[in-house]
Enzyme design. Sequence first.
Site, mmCIF file in Angstrom:
data_model
loop_
_atom_site.group_PDB
_atom_site.id
_atom_site.type_symbol
_atom_site.label_atom_id
_atom_site.label_comp_id
_atom_site.label_asym_id
_atom_site.label_seq_id
_atom_site.Cartn_x
_atom_site.Cartn_y
_atom_site.Cartn_z
ATOM 1 C CB CYS A 246 81.912 51.559 15.832
ATOM 2 S SG CYS A 246 82.144 51.252 17.463
ATOM 3 N NE ARG B 14 80.617 56.455 12.222
ATOM 4 C CZ ARG B 14 79.395 57.115 12.335
ATOM 5 N NH1 ARG B 14 79.371 58.442 11.438
ATOM 6 N NH2 ARG B 14 78.436 56.776 12.812
ATOM 7 C CD1 TRP C 165 86.012 56.369 20.985
ATOM 8 C CD2 TRP C 165 84.157 55.864 21.999
ATOM 9 N NE1 TRP C 165 85.979 57.022 22.030
ATOM 10 C CE2 TRP C 165 84.786 56.958 22.689
ATOM 11 C CE3 TRP C 165 82.937 55.314 22.435
ATOM 12 C CZ2 TRP C 165 84.639 57.246 23.836
ATOM 13 C CZ3 TRP C 165 82.393 56.110 23.648
ATOM 14 C CH2 TRP C 165 83.183 56.722 24.444
ATOM 15 C CG ASN D 183 77.673 52.784 14.752
ATOM 16 O OD1 ASN D 183 78.239 53.384 15.962
ATOM 17 N ND2 ASN D 183 77.459 53.859 14.105
ATOM 18 N N GLY D 184 76.591 51.256 17.486
ATOM 19 C CA GLY D 184 75.688 51.451 18.305
ATOM 20 C C GLY D 184 75.676 50.802 19.734
ATOM 21 C CD GLU E 276 86.614 74.962 21.814
ATOM 22 O OE1 GLU E 276 85.571 74.487 22.328
ATOM 23 O OE2 GLU E 276 87.107 74.375 21.007
ATOM 24 C CE LYS F 152 89.530 72.073 21.335
ATOM 25 N NZ LYS F 152 88.338 71.855 20.415
ATOM 26 C CD GLU G 78 88.394 67.797 22.671
ATOM 27 O OE1 GLU G 78 86.984 67.472 22.235
ATOM 28 O OE2 GLU G 78 88.762 68.892 22.298
ATOM 29 C CG HIS H 190 79.792 82.193 43.503
ATOM 30 N ND1 HIS H 190 78.997 82.939 44.631
ATOM 31 C CD2 HIS H 190 80.212 83.361 42.816
ATOM 32 C CE1 HIS H 190 78.848 83.806 44.509
ATOM 33 N NE2 HIS H 190 79.118 84.296 43.418
ATOM 34 C CE LYS I 11 86.772 66.473 13.691
ATOM 35 N NZ LYS I 11 87.152 67.738 14.420
#
Lengths: 610, 610
Positions: A2, A27, A74, A98-99, A482, A486, A489, A505, A605
Amino acid sequence: MCGIVGYVGPRNAVQLVFDGLKKLEYRGYDSAGIAAIKNGQVYLEKEKGKLVNLGAKLDQLPSESQLAVGHTRWATHGGPSQVNAHPHQSEGVTIVHNGIIENYDTLKSELKAQGVEFNSDTDTEVIAHVLSQEYAKDSSPQKALLRGIARLNGAYALGVLFSGQADTIFLAKEGSPLVIGVGQDENYFGSDITTFAEVAKQAIFLNDGECASISAKEVRLWDFSGAELKHHYTSINWTPGSAEKHGYRHYMLKEIHEQPSVISHSIEHFLKDGKLNEEALGITKLDLDKIQDINIVACGTAFIAGLLGKYFIEPLTGLPVNVDLASEFRYRNPHMLDEGRTLVIAVSQSGETADTLASLKHAKEAGCQIFSVCNVEYSSIDRISDSTLLMNAGPEIGVASTKAFTSQILCLYLWANAFAKQIGKLSPEQENQMTQELHSLPVHIDLAMNSEDKVKTIINDYYESPNFLYIGRGPSYPIALEGALKLKEISYIHAEGYASGELKHGPIALVDRHMPIVAIAPQDEYHDKSISNIEEVRAREGMVIGIGHDKDDKLQAVCNDVIPCPQVNNPAFQAILSSIPIQFLAYHIAVKRGTDVDQPRNLAKSVTVE
Amino acid sequence: MCGIVGYVGPRNAVQLVFDGLKKLEYRGYDSAGIAAIKNGQVYLEKEKGKLVNLGAKLDQLPSESQLAVGHTRWATHGGPSQVNAHPHQSEGVTIVHNGIIENYDTLKSELKAQGVEFNSDTDTEVIAHVLSQEYAKDSSPQKALLRGIARLNGAYALGVLFSGQADTIFLAKEGSPLVIGVGQDENYFGSDITTFAEVAKQAIFLNDGECASISAKEVRLWDFSGAELKHHYTSINWTPGSAEKHGYRHYMLKEIHEQPSVISHSIEHFLKDGKLNEEALGITKLDLDKIQDINIVACGTAFIAGLLGKYFIEPLTGLPVNVDLASEFRYRNPHMLDEGRTLVIAVSQSGETADTLASLKHAKEAGCQIFSVCNVEYSSIDRISDSTLLMNAGPEIGVASTKAFTSQILCLYLWANAFAKQIGKLSPEQENQMTQELHSLPVHIDLAMNSEDKVKTIINDYYESPNFLYIGRGPSYPIALEGALKLKEISYIHAEGYASGELKHGPIALVDRHMPIVAIAPQDEYHDKSISNIEEVRAREGMVIGIGHDKDDKLQAVCNDVIPCPQVNNPAFQAILSSIPIQFLAYHIAVKRGTDVDQPRNLAKSVTVE
């Protein structure tokens, strides 16, 4: 994960905190809230969803307030909802956090047994109740804060308002970032300096294990034992980058189109008189002769840039390179050599990625040298590193990284060349050839922008597919990863990247006529093998979208569609070029599916919790 | 990626070749075919799909034939169909081929321009026409073969019948495996020795760049320049393992249930007088003091075992360990030290994995030491290695690896302990403790079998989901990758594995109430972090299936369902235990979806093309 922000001083605190939150929306954007004090009373508004929802309620907060704290969330514990939004309150206490509190369930059970009622599903509400209990004991905010945090396990940056303390905000930091901005008769705090860097020119970056109080005229610091600390100022010399859309529909689209100019600026910045600029590349502060092996640690897109870096760094430096997910590296008892013999490289756009930062702390304790590639000066990762290569890519606002990714590739590649040059493994002729090729890269990237037209014409056939596979060989393998990330997301399509040789495989079992496979297949040394792998997929009726040269007849013959991409000799530059079509593909599919491209669901982000 | 086999001698060639093909079905089952000669005439039958389809047409081939060749196919160029099945023919030539011809399209264009008509979409048919053209020039089979293969680029093991040569089979090898079995007045060839090991006690493993001809009485060898070569015999001492289902519905289910006994046998085999048996573990043939770093190369499930190996080998040996996909390692110019200073470890159940084998050749040329963990003696990888740890897991028939995976984990772990012991990093006390824990492992695996009941009761809620995510931290991260791969292979559900900490760097965008997430969360040092990651997923309404201890209240509280798994202290052994529930989950979901569990679509047991 956050963002938190606060202001105390003579100006409109609510507006300043709201402006600060705009800078922190990278965030998280699950919910937002502000608490402001006027005449000793706390006013509080919070709202689910993006900041704009809170903005609509801003006039319900007192514009005369001279002290406020804010939060953008978030969700970690408890879904995104108004009730789970911060600030959280308990008797006499209002907090933003935040945490992650790891022992929250134990504490919650204890508190419930004592009759405390809970309003939310968050771990944060536990902190509010704990601080309230402690504050009730002796009405000392400083002591209550110290006793309260002693009961917490986990990571936190806390902003706390105590009743009866109408002109002071209390802060505590362990694990999550927290910085104080020192102004003229006004003070700020925030998760990063962007929230106040345009007004405050001095900052105090709190260290783990430090608390603080800020009022308009005073900043005080102390450690978790209560011992007063001296101030440790950092001067801020910050040029805010442009964060406008410039007419583009989305930041992401703008950032894709910025890449020719970003790479042009990089060439100016990282070359000097036509040669590699060792200082800008962060080479000069490293003790290269000591280095015996290299560990790259990163998360998400930056991890993929690291995977690609390995392809260049090993042959250029002759050193073994290991690439690790930061969330694994920090816990897995990795191989590291002391006395600077292992070089740990962090790659992080924001410089605030929690797991990457924790990995660096771990490596520092083990005696490694620390080098970082990041885009934000004064960020936590910049500050902890022995040497930082600042990417100079400008602010990246879209949650899905584009220009930062290609910039990371270029930076790692140029750094590896400068390293090789310093240890005598890159001749002047090789350097010349490389820089010549480099000078034509922006033009080629500009040409790669033409792939957008082809992407637009073909996506009707593919955008409704619930699954995609991306394949590539050699440096095109990380580009496949990537590409899949992309798409995942921003379109919420389940896309997965594979080394082409791995397909048979296992994953080829997924292939039938409904499965689109994006094959990144430039005309490089792997080309024949890539064509064989595409044939294997076609034998199972998969639909293949090739990304390669438009004059590549072999590729055209085996693909349903080919998105054109310019062809160059240098494999690192080719990887940058191949990135452009996969960015457009993800972008236009997402737009077609109607998702929120710049702020996709569930994401943020910058990932600032572990 | 196919299997080829042939026989020449007094017995029923068609039946012997058909029996040989049964042994080779692990190399592909898209189609099968046999060509047999009687009275100078070639009879040919081929059929799409599994071998059983060809078996139904066997009586249309002459049982009196004394020379036949056969083929079982995994489609690379051209879909699985009767017309693409081998043997392929052109005027005067009949061939079976394993490998990939990379310049087939160029050759095909040339041949078409000359008026040659093609019947199939395969690369192989090109070879038949090329050999036919060459044979027409001078009717010398040997010269035609040499001139023909000189026109080919790629990998091939070829069995060729030329008209007018009714008692001889011609062979050529480049890249793909080919071995001759030498009997009493009869000779065989095959892709591996299993096709003849019960009857022929002498074998000639052809090297790359070698040709041969076999008749009932004679074997001749020559190189690609035509120079005659001496025979290079290998004595075969082969005990065929049991390959019966023993009442289980599928081989895979049987092999899952075999794991307690496989691990028990491993303990007997890899310990001696209660101590690590350095010889069985392949330690004694390595020059440990020289080794400065370790590269593990493998594909598919074996690659995942290698990823897990890194978690143990680095702390035990103090050496940096890099784990590479073989298909990438062989081409990417990897870091390797000569004079045996880099140890390259190959992990391969079959010992025939083409990319892994090619990586070893590459490493051998670079001067590395080569160590392999594989399950098949006399396999190509066994033979090229300086030292081999033979897993002794018994034949694995199910295409989705189960017992071989857990056996690979155990072997890598015990090997790392023996390595550490030799270099003084494992004390006698540590060895004692480890072996004691090892002795109780089979009992715990037996207990883990109880998870099957719970799996059966919960899958109704999940088996129709088109997508799954698997997450884990630390050693549970590779297990998450393996869980996803297993489900993908046999149920065709798009499942993907992630390190739990990576989820929020992108893939969490996929999570909503329709997404099942399998979280491997034993009560280890990562447990609190894992629970936090599950909370993040639950905040997005994902459905979480936990795999952990059934008395783990924290886990129960955050999961929709928990599949119970025994808990032990040793993290390597815990990883083996956590593998059992993910195997059952994949198996029962696949059965519920009605797929072909033992021979899933598009796959083959052993990947013998690159």
